[in-house]
Design a protein around this motif. Structure first.
Motif, PDB file in Angstrom:
ATOM      1  N   TYR A 172       0.831  -1.201   0.000  1.00  0.00           N
ATOM      2  CA  TYR A 172       0.000   0.000   0.000  1.00  0.00           C
ATOM      3  C   TYR A 172       0.870   1.257   0.000  1.00  0.00           C
ATOM      4  CZ  TYR A 172      -2.975   3.765   1.632  1.00  0.00           C
ATOM      5  OH  TYR A 172      -3.620   4.968   1.751  1.00  0.00           O
ATOM      6  N   GLN A 173       1.899   1.279   0.829  1.00  0.00           N
ATOM      7  CA  GLN A 173       2.786   2.443   0.887  1.00  0.00           C
ATOM      8  C   GLN A 173       3.477   2.691  -0.452  1.00  0.00           C
ATOM      9  OE1 GLN A 173       2.970   4.691   3.355  1.00  0.00           O
ATOM     10  NE2 GLN A 173       1.374   3.485   4.339  1.00  0.00           N
ATOM     11  N   LYS A 174       3.892   1.619  -1.112  1.00  0.00           N
ATOM     12  CA  LYS A 174       4.542   1.755  -2.425  1.00  0.00           C
ATOM     13  C   LYS A 174       3.543   2.290  -3.463  1.00  0.00           C
ATOM     14  CE  LYS A 174       7.849  -1.868  -1.404  1.00  0.00           C
ATOM     15  NZ  LYS A 174       8.186  -3.288  -1.554  1.00  0.00           N
ATOM     16  N   ALA A 175       2.326   1.782  -3.421  1.00  0.00           N
ATOM     17  CA  ALA A 175       1.292   2.256  -4.350  1.00  0.00           C
ATOM     18  C   ALA A 175       0.957   3.714  -4.083  1.00  0.00           C
ATOM     19  CB  ALA A 175       0.040   1.392  -4.229  1.00  0.00           C
ATOM     20  N   LYS A 176       0.858   4.071  -2.817  1.00  0.00           N
ATOM     21  CA  LYS A 176       0.547   5.463  -2.458  1.00  0.00           C
ATOM     22  C   LYS A 176       1.631   6.392  -2.988  1.00  0.00           C
ATOM     23  CE  LYS A 176       0.813   6.844   1.889  1.00  0.00           C
ATOM     24  NZ  LYS A 176       0.489   7.125   3.304  1.00  0.00           N
ATOM     25  N   LYS A 177       2.868   5.980  -2.864  1.00  0.00           N
ATOM     26  CA  LYS A 177       3.997   6.782  -3.361  1.00  0.00           C
ATOM     27  C   LYS A 177       3.903   6.943  -4.887  1.00  0.00           C
ATOM     28  CE  LYS A 177       9.017   6.994  -2.982  1.00  0.00           C
ATOM     29  NZ  LYS A 177      10.208   6.310  -2.475  1.00  0.00           N
ATOM     30  N   GLU A 178       3.471   5.886  -5.558  1.00  0.00           N
ATOM     31  CA  GLU A 178       3.332   5.913  -7.015  1.00  0.00           C
ATOM     32  C   GLU A 178       2.167   6.804  -7.469  1.00  0.00           C
ATOM     33  OE1 GLU A 178       1.647   2.874 -10.342  1.00  0.00           O
ATOM     34  OE2 GLU A 178       3.028   2.010  -8.864  1.00  0.00           O
ATOM     35  N   TYR A 179       1.056   6.743  -6.773  1.00  0.00           N
ATOM     36  CA  TYR A 179      -0.146   7.462  -7.181  1.00  0.00           C
ATOM     37  C   TYR A 179      -0.146   8.948  -6.780  1.00  0.00           C
ATOM     38  CZ  TYR A 179      -2.912   3.519  -8.883  1.00  0.00           C
ATOM     39  OH  TYR A 179      -3.400   2.477  -9.613  1.00  0.00           O
ATOM     40  N   THR A 180       0.451   9.264  -5.644  1.00  0.00           N
ATOM     41  CA  THR A 180       0.392  10.643  -5.156  1.00  0.00           C
ATOM     42  C   THR A 180       1.428  11.515  -5.864  1.00  0.00           C
ATOM     43  OG1 THR A 180       1.852  10.112  -3.297  1.00  0.00           O
ATOM     44  CG2 THR A 180      -0.531  10.015  -2.896  1.00  0.00           C
ATOM     45  N   TYR A 181       1.278  12.811  -5.655  1.00  0.00           N
ATOM     46  CA  TYR A 181       2.157  13.775  -6.315  1.00  0.00           C
ATOM     47  C   TYR A 181       2.665  14.775  -5.281  1.00  0.00           C
ATOM     48  CZ  TYR A 181       3.789  17.235  -9.700  1.00  0.00           C
ATOM     49  OH  TYR A 181       4.551  18.105 -10.426  1.00  0.00           O
ATOM     50  N   ASP A 182       3.952  15.046  -5.329  1.00  0.00           N
ATOM     51  CA  ASP A 182       4.563  16.005  -4.409  1.00  0.00           C
ATOM     52  C   ASP A 182       4.693  17.353  -5.129  1.00  0.00           C
ATOM     53  OD1 ASP A 182       5.783  17.103  -2.205  1.00  0.00           O
ATOM     54  OD2 ASP A 182       7.743  16.228  -2.621  1.00  0.00           O
ATOM     55  N   PHE A 183       3.723  18.224  -4.890  1.00  0.00           N
ATOM     56  CA  PHE A 183       3.720  19.530  -5.550  1.00  0.00           C
ATOM     57  C   PHE A 183       4.895  20.379  -5.062  1.00  0.00           C
ATOM     58  CE2 PHE A 183      -0.683  18.187  -5.937  1.00  0.00           C
ATOM     59  CZ  PHE A 183      -0.986  18.534  -7.239  1.00  0.00           C
ATOM     60  N   SER A 184       5.497  21.098  -5.991  1.00  0.00           N
ATOM     61  CA  SER A 184       6.620  21.986  -5.645  1.00  0.00           C
ATOM     62  C   SER A 184       6.089  23.255  -4.974  1.00  0.00           C
ATOM     63  CB  SER A 184       7.394  22.361  -6.912  1.00  0.00           C
ATOM     64  OG  SER A 184       6.589  23.203  -7.734  1.00  0.00           O
ATOM     65  N   VAL A 185       6.988  24.026  -4.410  1.00  0.00           N
ATOM     66  CA  VAL A 185       6.623  25.298  -3.787  1.00  0.00           C
ATOM     67  C   VAL A 185       5.970  26.203  -4.823  1.00  0.00           C
ATOM     68  CG1 VAL A 185       7.535  27.377  -2.673  1.00  0.00           C
ATOM     69  CG2 VAL A 185       8.423  25.125  -2.035  1.00  0.00           C
ATOM     70  N   GLU A 186       6.519  26.220  -6.034  1.00  0.00           N
ATOM     71  CA  GLU A 186       5.956  27.055  -7.105  1.00  0.00           C
ATOM     72  C   GLU A 186       4.534  26.603  -7.463  1.00  0.00           C
ATOM     73  OE1 GLU A 186       9.123  25.632  -7.404  1.00  0.00           O
ATOM     74  OE2 GLU A 186      10.028  27.498  -6.711  1.00  0.00           O
ATOM     75  N   GLU A 187       4.331  25.287  -7.508  1.00  0.00           N
ATOM     76  CA  GLU A 187       3.000  24.777  -7.829  1.00  0.00           C
ATOM     77  C   GLU A 187       1.999  25.133  -6.731  1.00  0.00           C
ATOM     78  OE1 GLU A 187       3.742  20.843 -10.552  1.00  0.00           O
ATOM     79  OE2 GLU A 187       4.408  20.765  -8.454  1.00  0.00           O
ATOM     80  N   TRP A 188       2.436  25.148  -5.470  1.00  0.00           N
ATOM     81  CA  TRP A 188       1.540  25.545  -4.378  1.00  0.00           C
ATOM     82  C   TRP A 188       1.186  27.029  -4.469  1.00  0.00           C
ATOM     83  CZ3 TRP A 188      -1.711  22.944  -1.737  1.00  0.00           C
ATOM     84  CH2 TRP A 188      -1.493  21.590  -1.521  1.00  0.00           C
ATOM     85  N   LYS A 189       2.082  27.799  -5.024  1.00  0.00           N
ATOM     86  CA  LYS A 189       1.803  29.235  -5.188  1.00  0.00           C
ATOM     87  C   LYS A 189       0.790  29.495  -6.305  1.00  0.00           C
ATOM     88  CE  LYS A 189       6.238  30.853  -3.433  1.00  0.00           C
ATOM     89  NZ  LYS A 189       7.524  31.481  -3.753  1.00  0.00           N
ATOM     90  N   ASP A 190       0.653  28.537  -7.206  1.00  0.00           N
ATOM     91  CA  ASP A 190      -0.290  28.658  -8.317  1.00  0.00           C
ATOM     92  C   ASP A 190      -1.690  28.276  -7.837  1.00  0.00           C
ATOM     93  OD1 ASP A 190      -1.776  28.626 -10.630  1.00  0.00           O
ATOM     94  OD2 ASP A 190      -0.456  27.233 -11.708  1.00  0.00           O
ATOM     95  N   ILE A 191      -2.490  29.281  -7.503  1.00  0.00           N
ATOM     96  CA  ILE A 191      -3.817  29.012  -6.941  1.00  0.00           C
ATOM     97  C   ILE A 191      -4.810  28.505  -7.994  1.00  0.00           C
ATOM     98  CG2 ILE A 191      -3.562  30.625  -5.022  1.00  0.00           C
ATOM     99  CD1 ILE A 191      -5.370  32.561  -6.585  1.00  0.00           C
ATOM    100  N   ASP A 192      -4.452  28.590  -9.262  1.00  0.00           N
ATOM    101  CA  ASP A 192      -5.320  28.060 -10.314  1.00  0.00           C
ATOM    102  C   ASP A 192      -5.092  26.562 -10.536  1.00  0.00           C
ATOM    103  OD1 ASP A 192      -6.545  30.517 -10.816  1.00  0.00           O
ATOM    104  OD2 ASP A 192      -4.882  31.144 -12.096  1.00  0.00           O
ATOM    105  N   MET A 193      -4.017  26.036  -9.949  1.00  0.00           N
ATOM    106  CA  MET A 193      -3.718  24.610 -10.095  1.00  0.00           C
ATOM    107  C   MET A 193      -4.389  23.841  -8.960  1.00  0.00           C
ATOM    108  SD  MET A 193      -0.065  22.622  -9.985  1.00  0.00           S
ATOM    109  CE  MET A 193       0.429  22.995 -11.654  1.00  0.00           C
ATOM    110  N   ASN A 194      -5.299  22.942  -9.317  1.00  0.00           N
ATOM    111  CA  ASN A 194      -5.985  22.150  -8.300  1.00  0.00           C
ATOM    112  C   ASN A 194      -5.087  21.038  -7.781  1.00  0.00           C
ATOM    113  OD1 ASN A 194      -8.386  23.589  -8.376  1.00  0.00           O
ATOM    114  ND2 ASN A 194      -9.195  22.358 -10.040  1.00  0.00           N
ATOM    115  N   LYS A 195      -5.208  20.795  -6.488  1.00  0.00           N
ATOM    116  CA  LYS A 195      -4.524  19.690  -5.830  1.00  0.00           C
ATOM    117  C   LYS A 195      -5.621  18.873  -5.147  1.00  0.00           C
ATOM    118  CE  LYS A 195      -1.382  23.175  -5.910  1.00  0.00           C
ATOM    119  NZ  LYS A 195      -1.760  24.521  -6.279  1.00  0.00           N
ATOM    120  N   TYR A 196      -5.621  17.575  -5.346  1.00  0.00           N
ATOM    121  CA  TYR A 196      -6.715  16.733  -4.870  1.00  0.00           C
ATOM    122  C   TYR A 196      -6.280  15.874  -3.686  1.00  0.00           C
ATOM    123  CZ  TYR A 196      -8.704  18.143  -9.302  1.00  0.00           C
ATOM    124  OH  TYR A 196      -9.176  18.890 -10.357  1.00  0.00           O
TER     125      TYR A 196
END
Length: 176
Positions: A101-125
């Motif tokens: 499960y941990q390996k699958a979670k690592k594969e499926y999830t995404y680690d948004f960068s600081v710049e991506e977090w600053k982009d309020i038009d980019m949705n994070k689920y």
């Protein structure tokens, strides 16, 4: 029929209604108590965490090396830390399931960068548990510590479809 008889008949109907309501209320109170008892029982079951006895072998998931290992419980700080982090298991199979499960979670999830977090038009689920079911929620500004983020709603849904039981158990501590 005179007025007195009419009123007596009406009062009699009210008595019947009151008795029916009393019976219904008693029945509802009984059902409520049963439900409360079941809730308490389920909460107790869900809170039960297996704790090895002294020198008993247990299996754990080593996140740094992404492997399942075994150790003997000695009540050390390391043992206690693993227990607190909920990465110890009674069987190797249970530990392997958690590791997959941990390996699958690592594969499926995404680690948004600081710049991506600053982009309020980019949705994070994220996946959340609401109303007895898993749902997908959208965040675009604030990163919540401990949450797993997905780049797309579809990716989050794929993860739910494939790992629903594991998500409930490992993320929300709800055993099915």
């Amino acid at each position: 029929m005179n007025k007195v008889e009419e009123l007596e008949k009406t009062v009699s109907k009210y008595d019947i209604l009151i008795n029916n309501y009393k019976n219904s209320i008693d029945e509802l109170e009984s059902l409520k108590k049963e439900a409360e008892s079941e809730i308490a029982k389920l909460k107790k079951e869900n809170q039960k965490q297996w704790i090895p006895k002294y020198i008993e072998t247990y299996f754990y998931y080593d996140k740094d090396n992404e492997v399942v290992l075994c150790d003997n419980w000695a009540d050390t700080n390391t043992d206690k830390m693993r227990l607190e982090n909920k990465v110890i298991f009674e069987t190797e199979e249970a530990a392997e399931r958690y590791a997959e499960y941990q390996k699958a979670k690592k594969e499926y999830t995404y680690d948004f960068s600081v710049e991506e977090w600053k982009d309020i038009d980019m949705n994070k689920y994220i996946i959340c548990y609401q109303g007895r079911e898993l749902n997908i929620d959208v965040y675009s500004i604030t990163k919540i510590c401990g949450c797993n983020y997905f780049k797309t709603k579809e990716r989050a849904q794929e993860f739910i479809d494939k790992y629903k039981d594991e998500i409930l158990e490992y993320e929300f501590e709800i055993k099915k």
